[in-house]
Design a protein around this motif. Structure first.
Motif, PDB file in Angstrom:
ATOM      1  N   THR A   1       0.692  -1.158   0.084  1.00 13.96           N
ATOM      2  CA  THR A   1       0.140  -0.002  -0.114  1.00 13.96           C
ATOM      3  C   THR A   1       1.016   1.303  -0.040  1.00 13.96           C
ATOM      4  O   THR A   1       0.613   2.244  -0.756  1.00 13.96           O
ATOM      5  CB  THR A   1      -1.012   0.080   1.291  1.00 13.96           C
ATOM      6  OG1 THR A   1      -1.732  -1.155   1.180  1.00 13.96           O
ATOM      7  CG2 THR A   1      -1.898   1.226   1.208  1.00 13.96           C
TER       8      THR A   1
ATOM      9  N   THR B   1      -6.423   2.933   0.351  1.00 21.01           N
ATOM     10  CA  THR B   1      -6.153   4.401   0.134  1.00 21.01           C
ATOM     11  C   THR B   1      -6.994   5.097  -0.519  1.00 21.01           C
ATOM     12  O   THR B   1      -7.742   4.574  -1.575  1.00 21.01           O
ATOM     13  CB  THR B   1      -4.942   4.194  -0.963  1.00 21.01           C
ATOM     14  OG1 THR B   1      -3.600   3.496  -0.348  1.00 21.01           O
ATOM     15  CG2 THR B   1      -4.598   5.567  -1.225  1.00 21.01           C
TER      16      THR B   1
ATOM     17  N   GLN C   1      -8.609   8.988  -6.355  1.00 20.97           N
ATOM     18  CA  GLN C   1      -7.962   7.458  -6.012  1.00 20.97           C
ATOM     19  C   GLN C   1      -8.800   6.532  -5.227  1.00 20.97           C
ATOM     20  O   GLN C   1      -8.897   7.259  -3.953  1.00 20.97           O
ATOM     21  CB  GLN C   1      -6.582   7.603  -5.864  1.00 20.97           C
ATOM     22  CG  GLN C   1      -5.632   6.244  -5.751  1.00 20.97           C
ATOM     23  CD  GLN C   1      -4.515   6.275  -5.270  1.00 20.97           C
ATOM     24  OE1 GLN C   1      -3.856   7.206  -4.745  1.00 20.97           O
ATOM     25  NE2 GLN C   1      -3.589   5.146  -5.498  1.00 20.97           N
TER      26      GLN C   1
ATOM     27  N   GLU D   1      -8.282   2.615  -3.785  1.00 24.41           N
ATOM     28  CA  GLU D   1      -7.666   1.429  -4.103  1.00 24.41           C
ATOM     29  C   GLU D   1      -7.448   0.613  -2.799  1.00 24.41           C
ATOM     30  O   GLU D   1      -7.449   0.981  -1.627  1.00 24.41           O
ATOM     31  CB  GLU D   1      -5.962   1.767  -4.219  1.00 24.41           C
ATOM     32  CG  GLU D   1      -5.150   0.564  -4.687  1.00 24.41           C
ATOM     33  CD  GLU D   1      -3.775   0.911  -4.844  1.00 24.41           C
ATOM     34  OE1 GLU D   1      -3.553   1.190  -6.129  1.00 24.41           O
ATOM     35  OE2 GLU D   1      -3.040   0.655  -3.925  1.00 24.41           O
TER      36      GLU D   1
ATOM     37  N   THR E   1      -6.240  -3.118  -1.330  1.00 19.43           N
ATOM     38  CA  THR E   1      -5.487  -4.356  -1.435  1.00 19.43           C
ATOM     39  C   THR E   1      -5.943  -5.593  -0.297  1.00 19.43           C
ATOM     40  O   THR E   1      -6.119  -4.996   0.755  1.00 19.43           O
ATOM     41  CB  THR E   1      -3.895  -3.993  -1.260  1.00 19.43           C
ATOM     42  OG1 THR E   1      -3.470  -3.239  -1.966  1.00 19.43           O
ATOM     43  CG2 THR E   1      -3.115  -5.377  -1.239  1.00 19.43           C
TER      44      THR E   1
ATOM     45  N   LYS F   1      -5.226  -6.816  -5.527  1.00 19.64           N
ATOM     46  CA  LYS F   1      -5.491  -5.086  -5.705  1.00 19.64           C
ATOM     47  C   LYS F   1      -6.405  -4.647  -6.574  1.00 19.64           C
ATOM     48  O   LYS F   1      -6.323  -5.282  -7.812  1.00 19.64           O
ATOM     49  CB  LYS F   1      -4.078  -4.710  -5.820  1.00 19.64           C
ATOM     50  CG  LYS F   1      -4.025  -3.134  -5.839  1.00 19.64           C
ATOM     51  CD  LYS F   1      -2.586  -2.353  -6.017  1.00 19.64           C
ATOM     52  CE  LYS F   1      -1.714  -2.666  -5.303  1.00 19.64           C
ATOM     53  NZ  LYS F   1      -0.340  -2.104  -5.487  1.00 19.64           N
ATOM     54  N   ALA F   2      -7.224  -3.756  -6.253  1.00 21.78           N
ATOM     55  CA  ALA F   2      -8.295  -3.339  -7.245  1.00 21.78           C
ATOM     56  C   ALA F   2      -8.223  -1.809  -6.969  1.00 21.78           C
ATOM     57  O   ALA F   2      -8.166  -1.283  -5.735  1.00 21.78           O
ATOM     58  CB  ALA F   2      -9.658  -3.878  -7.144  1.00 21.78           C
ATOM     59  N   GLY F   3      -8.499  -1.088  -7.858  1.00 20.86           N
ATOM     60  CA  GLY F   3      -8.679   0.424  -7.720  1.00 20.86           C
ATOM     61  C   GLY F   3      -9.198   1.149  -8.993  1.00 20.86           C
ATOM     62  O   GLY F   3      -9.540   0.882 -10.021  1.00 20.86           O
ATOM     63  N   TYR F   4      -9.376   2.642  -8.522  1.00 23.70           N
ATOM     64  CA  TYR F   4      -9.928   3.447  -9.623  1.00 23.70           C
ATOM     65  C   TYR F   4      -9.072   4.664  -9.651  1.00 23.70           C
ATOM     66  O   TYR F   4      -8.700   5.235  -8.168  1.00 23.70           O
ATOM     67  CB  TYR F   4     -11.202   3.874  -9.522  1.00 23.70           C
ATOM     68  CG  TYR F   4     -11.492   4.847 -10.161  1.00 23.70           C
ATOM     69  CD1 TYR F   4     -11.939   5.037 -11.675  1.00 23.70           C
ATOM     70  CD2 TYR F   4     -12.001   6.285  -9.598  1.00 23.70           C
ATOM     71  CE1 TYR F   4     -12.279   6.106 -12.165  1.00 23.70           C
ATOM     72  CE2 TYR F   4     -12.234   7.451 -10.057  1.00 23.70           C
ATOM     73  CZ  TYR F   4     -12.307   7.191 -11.621  1.00 23.70           C
ATOM     74  OH  TYR F   4     -12.838   8.426 -12.247  1.00 23.70           O
ATOM     75  N   THR F   5      -8.479   5.452 -10.477  1.00 25.33           N
ATOM     76  CA  THR F   5      -7.903   6.893 -10.394  1.00 25.33           C
ATOM     77  C   THR F   5      -8.329   7.518 -11.578  1.00 25.33           C
ATOM     78  O   THR F   5      -8.955   7.241 -12.516  1.00 25.33           O
ATOM     79  CB  THR F   5      -6.431   6.654 -10.664  1.00 25.33           C
ATOM     80  OG1 THR F   5      -5.917   5.961 -11.824  1.00 25.33           O
ATOM     81  CG2 THR F   5      -5.600   5.916  -9.611  1.00 25.33           C
TER      82      THR F   5
ATOM     83  N   TYR G   1      -8.451  -0.596 -12.586  1.00 27.61           N
ATOM     84  CA  TYR G   1      -7.392  -1.679 -12.541  1.00 27.61           C
ATOM     85  C   TYR G   1      -7.668  -2.849 -11.617  1.00 27.61           C
ATOM     86  O   TYR G   1      -8.214  -2.706 -10.537  1.00 27.61           O
ATOM     87  CB  TYR G   1      -5.973  -1.105 -12.570  1.00 27.61           C
ATOM     88  CG  TYR G   1      -5.830  -0.214 -11.382  1.00 27.61           C
ATOM     89  CD1 TYR G   1      -5.251  -0.800 -10.303  1.00 27.61           C
ATOM     90  CD2 TYR G   1      -6.007   0.823 -11.212  1.00 27.61           C
ATOM     91  CE1 TYR G   1      -4.979  -0.221  -9.010  1.00 27.61           C
ATOM     92  CE2 TYR G   1      -5.806   1.767 -10.094  1.00 27.61           C
ATOM     93  CZ  TYR G   1      -5.121   1.077  -9.110  1.00 27.61           C
ATOM     94  OH  TYR G   1      -5.064   1.638  -7.900  1.00 27.61           O
TER      95      TYR G   1
ATOM     96  N   GLU H   1      -5.259  -6.175 -10.127  1.00 28.91           N
ATOM     97  CA  GLU H   1      -3.898  -6.784 -10.117  1.00 28.91           C
ATOM     98  C   GLU H   1      -3.966  -8.010  -9.055  1.00 28.91           C
ATOM     99  O   GLU H   1      -4.488  -8.011  -7.884  1.00 28.91           O
ATOM    100  CB  GLU H   1      -2.831  -6.104  -9.944  1.00 28.91           C
ATOM    101  CG  GLU H   1      -2.710  -4.701 -10.800  1.00 28.91           C
ATOM    102  CD  GLU H   1      -1.371  -3.775 -10.257  1.00 28.91           C
ATOM    103  OE1 GLU H   1      -0.775  -4.152  -9.449  1.00 28.91           O
ATOM    104  OE2 GLU H   1      -1.427  -2.586 -10.688  1.00 28.91           O
TER     105      GLU H   1
END
Length: 422
Positions: free
Chosen positions: A18, A284, A304, A306, A308, A318-322, A340, A342
């Protein structure tokens, strides 16, 4: 019941995933959990490890080449053509640890050879690529420390979202940072200054038949060349043992060597929280604003989010948006909404299995809109301390509301790679 030692390892792994953005890059250089290389060559208190990487790759959209059956070398197809490509990468890794000064240098030269097996005439576009990363830390961990860095890269995968396939990029950035940790380290403030340049050139100087406009004109890619000066201030306050308030501000001045794009003066500021919410979950969350104070004068909300998840002691998800706002040649500004996913797992201490997928919706200043999808899958196995191998598959799809083969294509890539590290 979770043992205390396992619980501690779980917290540490999540914290690194992180709070340390460079972890993914370190893993790509060989982080399989198995010590890499032999003894290397002793240099002072450190070691120099020569490396050699050999890769065979199929690329369904390798570049613009003469049309099939053509005997006229002055004619280039406007469609991206497939090819079998060889990558030959000699390199080195130098690590010089020290109590006062710590140095880390990693890099390689990459000769990219187009074999001509699938598209005759492609061999003339064979070229040299490369990468070098230098990091120097002075008084690391002290209340006042200094970090110096330089990143150099020559690649056919450019940093400009406006330019499509068939273009080479030469990029270099120098960074100077000064982490300040008053009061025992609960508060950390890092002012940083960086200067970067990027230059573009097409694989060939010939204009592809049946195509017009800057997206495929080899004489027009120079309009995207730029110089970039960035001043930033990052802050982190750990108000709980495993949770911190984070603030990140950047001011970017960018000017372009040619093409008439106005200079950019972009201010970005975000703030939020980063930390561990459970022994297995780290989050995050940041939000802010970006604004150009130059002639373009555009602005956008920045964000952002995210998460984990620690699947096991050796597997993470891990997944997220920015959402980001950045300057770009010809168009002035672009906004990128990116989602995304990962995943990575270490099995048996030697086999690393990884996967990544991402979708970007890119909105340029003006009517142009691009969609970019990426998929990257593949295992890597550590046969010996000095020998590792991997296979992989990559899929990329790009579409735009503007014409041009370089920004409207699908790309399939498969590779087999062997790496020797002394």
């Amino acid at each position: 019941m979770t043992q205390p030692a396992n619980n501690w390892r779980a917290w540490c792994l999540l914290a690194m995933a992180t709070l340390w953005p460079g972890l993914g890059h370190a893993q790509s250089l060989g982080g399989t959990g198995v010590p890499r290389g032999g003894n290397g060559l002793k240099v002072g208190e450190g070691r120099l490890h020569p490396t050699f990487d050999f890769e065979t790759r199929f690329d369904s959209a390798a570049g613009y080449f003469p049309p099939p059956g053509s005997t006229d070398s002055s004619v280039v197809s406007d469609q991206l053509s497939p090819e079998a490509v060889l990558h030959i990468r000699p390199g080195l890794q130098l690590e010089l640890p020290g109590s006062k000064v710590n140095l880390d240098l990693r890099g390689y030269a990459d000769y990219v050879h187009y074999t001509g097996l699938l598209t005759p005439g492609s061999s003339s576009t064979s070229h040299l690529e490369g990468l070098a990363d230098l990091k120097v830390a002075i008084n690391r961990g002290a209340p006042v420390s200094v970090e110096l860095g330089n990143h150099f890269e020559r690649s056919d995968r450019t940093r400009s979202v406006a330019i499509g396939a068939g273009v080479l990029s030469l990029y270099n950035e120098v960074q100077l940072g000064m982490p300040l940790r008053p009061g025992g380290g609960a508060i950390e403030v890092t002012p940083q200054l960086s200067w970067g340049i990027e230059r573009f050139k097409p694989f060939a100087a010939l204009f592809p038949v049946g195509c017009s406009g800057p997206v495929c004109d080899p004489t027009a890619v120079g309009s995207f060349d730029y110089n970039n000066l960035r001043a930033s201030l990052q802050g982190r306050w750990r108000f709980l043992p495993k949770t911190a308030v984070v603030v990140d501000t950047h001011f970017t001045y960018r000017n372009y060597n040619q093409g008439g794009t106005p200079d950019a003066l972009v201010l970005q500021a975000t703030g939020g929280l980063a930390g561990l919410v459970s022994p297995r979950i780290a989050v995050t969350a940041r939000v802010g604003w970006g604004q150009d104070f130059g002639a373009v004068a555009g602005g956008a909300l920045l964000a952002q989010l995210e998460g984990t998840y620690l699947l096991s002691q050796t597997a993470t998800l891990k997944a997220g948006y920015t959402r980001t706002l950045e300057p770009v040649g010809t168009f002035g500004l672009f906004r990128d909404d990116r989602g995304y996913l990962e995943a990575q797992a270490l099995l048996g201490g030697r086999l690393t299995v990884r996967g990544m997928t991402a979708f970007d919706y890119v909105s340029f200043q003006g009517p142009r809109r691009d969609s970019v999808f990426k998929l990257d899958l593949g295992p890597q196995y550590q046969f010996q301390r000095w020998l590792s191998g991997g296979v992989g598959y990559l899929y990329g799809m790009r579409s735009s509301n503007e014409p041009g083969a370089g920004i409207n294509y699908s790309r399939h890539e498969g590779y087999v790679r062997m790496t020797v590290t002394y």
